[in-house]
Design an enzyme around this catalytic site. Structure first.
Site, short mmCIF file in Angstrom:
data_model
loop_
_atom_site.label_atom_id
_atom_site.label_comp_id
_atom_site.label_asym_id
_atom_site.label_seq_id
_atom_site.Cartn_x
_atom_site.Cartn_y
_atom_site.Cartn_z
N ASP A 185 0.95 -1.16 -0.01
CA ASP A 185 -0.19 0.02 -0.04
C ASP A 185 0.98 1.15 0.06
O ASP A 185 1.65 1.47 1.09
CB ASP A 185 -0.70 -0.11 1.09
CG ASP A 185 -1.98 1.25 1.37
OD1 ASP A 185 -1.89 2.03 0.33
OD2 ASP A 185 -2.76 1.02 1.92
N HIS A 214 -3.67 -0.96 -1.85
CA HIS A 214 -4.68 0.03 -1.21
C HIS A 214 -6.12 -0.63 -1.41
O HIS A 214 -7.02 -0.12 -0.79
CB HIS A 214 -4.50 1.41 -1.39
CG HIS A 214 -5.17 2.46 -0.64
ND1 HIS A 214 -5.31 2.64 0.59
CD2 HIS A 214 -6.38 3.39 -0.66
CE1 HIS A 214 -5.86 3.59 1.20
NE2 HIS A 214 -6.51 3.84 0.40
#
Length: 704
Positions: A641, A676
Site C-alpha cells: 500500500d 490500497h
C-alpha cells in the site's frame, strides 16, 4: 429472536477466554519525540515506519501469525468463505464501448470467480458469444496480483498502450501491443504514476516520477511529477521530457489529446481540491499552452469537444456544479458560457451521446438522469429502474447509448437507452446465486450532533424485527468530495441472509450535497464527520435496529481514519471496529508518498499551531489512551500500500495493543502482494471479507 443469529453463551465465554490468552508481539521502539510549535509529541513506534527493516519484518510476521491463528479458531470461517464464493460466482459483463478506430465494441467480462476481468471485442452489438479475446489480465501473473488499469488505443488504431499495477501498488507500468497481431512489443515504461497514455502521432505522453530507491519504493515522498513523450519502438531511456515544474514539486501533471488530435490539455493539480487547466491548439504550428482556469480549489472535468468548443463540468462559482462551454480561440474562463446552470441537486456527470447531452444528478445520494440539447435545453427525463446508481456511456457521433444500474440488492445491470424513443431496454443482467426479492433497502434521515440532517441507507432481510439484537455493519467514508451512492457488493449477501443489517451513511465531507457539504467535513470542520457517524450509530440503537453489543463500524482509507477516530472518541458505543488501510497518524501523513495531496481536506501539522492542535485532537494514533476498554478491533493493511503506507496501521495497532485494558482482541491483518485495494484479485478479496465478517460475528457472540 432470529435463529440464524442466535446468541450463544458458550461461544461468548470461549471468545473471552481466547482473547485473554493473546500475547502481542513487542514492537520495535526508539523513544522518538517530535516537537510541534513547542509541544512535545512522543512517537515511540517510529521504527515501524521503516517497512524494510529487519525488526519491522519480524514484528509483521509475528502479528500476522497471531492474527491468522485467531481467525482459524472461528469455527464458521470456512463455511462463510464458501458462501462468499458461491454468491460471487456469477457472470459479470460491462456495458459495451465503441472504438471508432477499430470499428469494434469493447467490453469486459468475468465468468464468475476469475481474479481479474477479461477484455473482449465484438463486431456488432449483442454478439458477446462470438467475441474475440483482446487482453486477459489473468495471464499476466499466476496469482492474479497484476491488475490491468486502463487501455488506450492509438488514434490510427495500430497500437494499444495498456498500464498495469503489481500487487496493488499505485506505481504503473506501460506495455504496448500491436492491435492487428496481438503481439506484445518491446516498449516498456516503468515508474509511471497517476497517468494515462495520451496518444499523439506515433507515440504517447505519460506522467512519471524519477525511479525511487529500491528499499523505499513504497514509502518515500513522491515529488516532481514529470511528463514524457514515448515514441513507439524506442527504449524508455530515450523518452523526451515534455514538461516539469520544479517550482511546485508537490503537484500532479498530465496531458490529454482529443481523438482528432486538434487539441491538447495540460492539467495541474495537487494544491487544492481541484486543478488548473491549460489548452493548446495543435492545428497551429509551434502553438503554446493557453491558461484556461486559475482556481485550483475548483474542479474542471472535460466532457468532450465539438469543433472549437470544449464542454466542461465544473463547480467554479457553482457549488453543486454546472455545465459550461469554452472556445479554443478565447479559452480563458472569463469567456466561458454557461450551458446548464447550477440546479438544486448535484450534477455528478455529463455524457455526450448522439449529438445530445445526458446529465446525471445526485439527489439525496442516488441517481437521476435527464437528456439536454447541446445548447442547454432540457428535453426529457430518463426513467431509471429504481433507487440506485446509474452510469452512462455513449459517444457524440453514434446513436447507441448504454447505462449500468446497480443498487444494494441489484448487481451491475446493463440497459440500452434509445434517446429518440426515451426508452430503456434490458441489455445484460447477471444471474445471481441469491433471492434478490428477499431484501429491502430504505433511506432514512437522522440529526447529527449539531442538528444537521444526514441521510443513511439501511438494507436488510424482509421480516426484520427491531428488537435491538440485529448485527449491524455500519459503513462510511466522509471526505475528499466523494459520495457514497447505493452500490452492490456480493460480500454483504451472506451477512444479510443471516439477518444482519448493512447501513451506509452519507457523511459530511462527501459530495452528496455539493461543495458546502464537502467543506463542512474538512480541516477544522473534520469533527463533523465523526459526529455524523457516531450519531448514525446512536440512531440505529435508539430505533432498536441494534444495540451496542451488535454494532460494528467499518471504513477504508479516509474511512479507516473515520473508524479510528470514532473508536477512540466513543469506545463504549461499538462492539467491533474494522479500520481498513486507514490514515491513523494525522501529524505525519503528509510525509509519505502522495500524502501531501490530502492537505486540502485535512490541513497539516506544519500549517499552524491551531491546525496542529486540531489534528492532534482527533488523530487516531494520538488519542489512544492506556487503561481504556476498546472494542474488538481488527486493523487491516497491506505490504504494497503506497497510498496510505502501512506504517499508519502498524503504529496504531502496536499502540492499541499496548494501551487496551479490555479482553477484546486487538489484531492487525496484513495482506501480502496487495495494496490500497485497487486491482486486488477476487480470491484475495473474498478471503479478506471472510475474515472481516467472521471477526465481526464471532466477537458479537454470534455464529454463521
Amino acid at each position: 429472536m432470529n435463529r440464524n443469529l442466535l446468541f450463544v453463551m458458550a461461544l461468548s465465554s470461549a471468545l473471552s477466554a481466547s482473547a485473554q490468552k493473546l500475547h502481542y508481539p513487542q514492537a520495535p521502539q526508539d523513544g522518538t519525540v517530535d516537537t510541534y510549535f513547542g509541544v512535545q509529541v512522543p512517537d515511540p513506534y517510529r521504527p515501524l515506519e521503516n517497512d524494510t527493516a529487519a525488526a519491522t519484518a519480524q514484528w509483521v510476521e509475528a502479528e500476522s501469525q497471531l492474527t491468522q491463528n485467531f481467525l482459524k479458531r472461528i469455527p464458521f470461517r470456512d463455511k462463510l468463505l464458501k458462501r462468499l464464493q458461491q454468491v460471487s460466482n456469477y457472470g459479470k459483463v460491462s456495458q459495451p464501448s465503441w472504438n471508432p478506430q477499430l470499428k469494434k465494441w469493447f467490453f469486459s467480462k468475468n465468468n464468475g470467480l476469475q481474479n481479474q476481468s477479461v477484455i473482449y471485442t465484438m463486431n456488432k452489438l449483442g454478439d458477446e458469444k462470438n467475441a474475440e479475446l483482446f487482453l486477459d489480465p489473468n495471464t499476466l501473473s499466476t496469482d492474479g496480483t497484476v491488475a490491468l488499469q486502463r487501455i488506450s488505443i492509438s488514434h490510427d488504431g495500430r497500437y494499444a498502450a495498456y498500464s498495469i499495477s503489481r500487487s496493488g501498488s499505485d506505481w504503473q507500468e506501460f506495455y504496448v501491443m500491436d492491435v492487428k497481431t496481438g503481439k506484445l512489443l518491446d516498449d516498456h515504461i516503468l515508474w509511471a504514476k497517476f497517468s494515462i497514455a495520451a496518444w499523439k502521432g506515433d507515440g504517447f505522453y505519460y506522467s512519471a516520477y524519477d525511479a525511487p530507491e529500491e528499499q523505499h519504493a513504497y514509502t518515500s515522498k513522491n515529488s516532481c511529477h514529470k511528463i514524457y513523450y514515448h515514441k513507439i519502438g524506442t527504449p524508455q531511456s530515450q523518452d523526451v521530457l515534455f514538461y516539469m515544474n520544479p517550482a511546485h514539486p508537490m503537484r500532479f501533471y498530465g496531458v490529454s489529446v482529443n481523438e482528432e488530435e486538434t487539441m491538447m490539455w495540460l492539467e495541474e493539480s495537487g494544491d487544492g481540491a481541484g486543478s488548473t487547466v491549460y489548452v493548446r491548439d495543435l492545428r497551429k504550428p509551434d502553438s503554446q499552452f493557453m491558461q484556461m482556469t486559475s482556481d485550483m480549489d475548483c474542479q474542471y472535468a472535460l466532457v468532450g469537444t465539438m469543433g472549437d468548443k470544449m464542454y466542461y463540468l465544473t463547480n467554479y462559482k457553482a457549488p453543486k456544479y454546472r455545465l459550461m462551454v469554452a472556445n479554443i480561440h478565447n479559452p480563458g474562463i472569463d469567456d466561458w458560457q454557461e450551458v446548464v446552470p447550477e440546479q438544486d441537486y448535484v450534477l455528478e456527470d455529463v455524457t455526450m451521446a448522439d449529438g445530445k447531452l445526458i446529465l446525471s444528478y445526485t439527489q439525496d445520494a442516488y441517481s437521476h438522469a435527464y437528456v439536454y440539447s447541446l445548447d442547454g435545453k432540457k428535453l426529457q427525463d430518463i426513467k431509471l429502474p429504481g433507487v440506485g446508481s446509474a452510469s452512462f456511456g455513449g459517444r457524440k457521433d453514434i446513436k447507441d447509448v448504454f447505462f449500468t444500474f446497480s443498487s444494494f440488492t441489484t448487481p451491475n445491470t446493463v440497459y440500452k437507452y434509445d434517446i429518440a424513443q426515451n426508452k430503456s431496454t434490458l441489455y445484460s443482467a447477471p444471474k445471481v446465486n441469491f433471492n434478490q426479492k428477499d431484501y429491502v433497502s430504505e433511506q432514512i434521515f437522522f440529526e447529527s450532533k449539531d442538528g444537521t440532517r444526514v441521510p443513511m441507507f439501511i438494507t436488510y432481510k424482509k421480516g426484520l424485527k427491531r428488537n435491538g439484537k440485529n448485527a449491524v455493519y455500519l459503513y462510511g467514508y466522509g471526505g475528499f468530495n466523494i459520495s457514497l451512492p447505493p452500490y452492490f457488493s456480493a460480500s454483504r449477501i451472506p451477512f444479510l441472509e443471516k439477518g444482519g443489517i448493512y447501513a451506509q451513511v452519507n457523511l459530511r465531507g462527501g459530495s452528496e450535497y455539493g461543495e458546502k457539504w464537502h467543506q463542512a467535513g474538512t480541516k477544522m470542520q473534520k469533527q463533523n464527520v465523526f459526529d455524523d457517524f457516531i450519531a448514525a450509530g446512536e440512531y440505529l440503537i435508539a430505533q432498536k435496529y441494534t444495540s451496542k453489543d451488535y454494532l460494528a463500524i467499518v471504513g477504508g482509507s479516509n474511512g479507516g481514519l473515520l473508524v479510528g477516530a470514532c473508536m477512540t472518541q466513543r469506545p463504549d458505543l461499538f462492539k467491533v471496529c474494522i479500520p481498513q488501510v486507514g490514515v491513523m497518524d494525522m501529524l505525519r501523513y503528509h510525509k509519505f508518498t502522495i500524502g501531501w495531496n490530502w492537505a486540502s481536506d485535512y490541513g497539516t501539522s506544519a500549517d499552524s499551531k491551531e491546525m496542529f492542535q486540531y489534528l492532534k485532537g482527533y488523530s487516531p494514533l494520538h488519542n489512544l489512551k492506556k487503561g481504556v476498554h476498546y472494542p474488538a478491533t481488527m486493523v487491516t493493511t497491506a505490504d504494497h500500500d503506497d497510498r496510505v503506507v502501512p506504517a499508519h496501521s502498524f503504529k496504531f495497532a502496536a499502540t492499541l495493543q499496548a494501551d487496551n485494558a479490555s479482553d477484546n482482541p486487538m489484531l492487525i491483518r496484513i495482506d501480502t502482494k496487495a495494496g490500497h485495494g485497487g486491482g486486488k484479485p477476487l480470491s484475495k478479496q473474498l478471503e479478506e471479507q471472510a475474515d472481516i465478517y467472521g471477526f465481526i460475528l464471532y466477537n458479537m457472540g454470534l455464529k454463521y
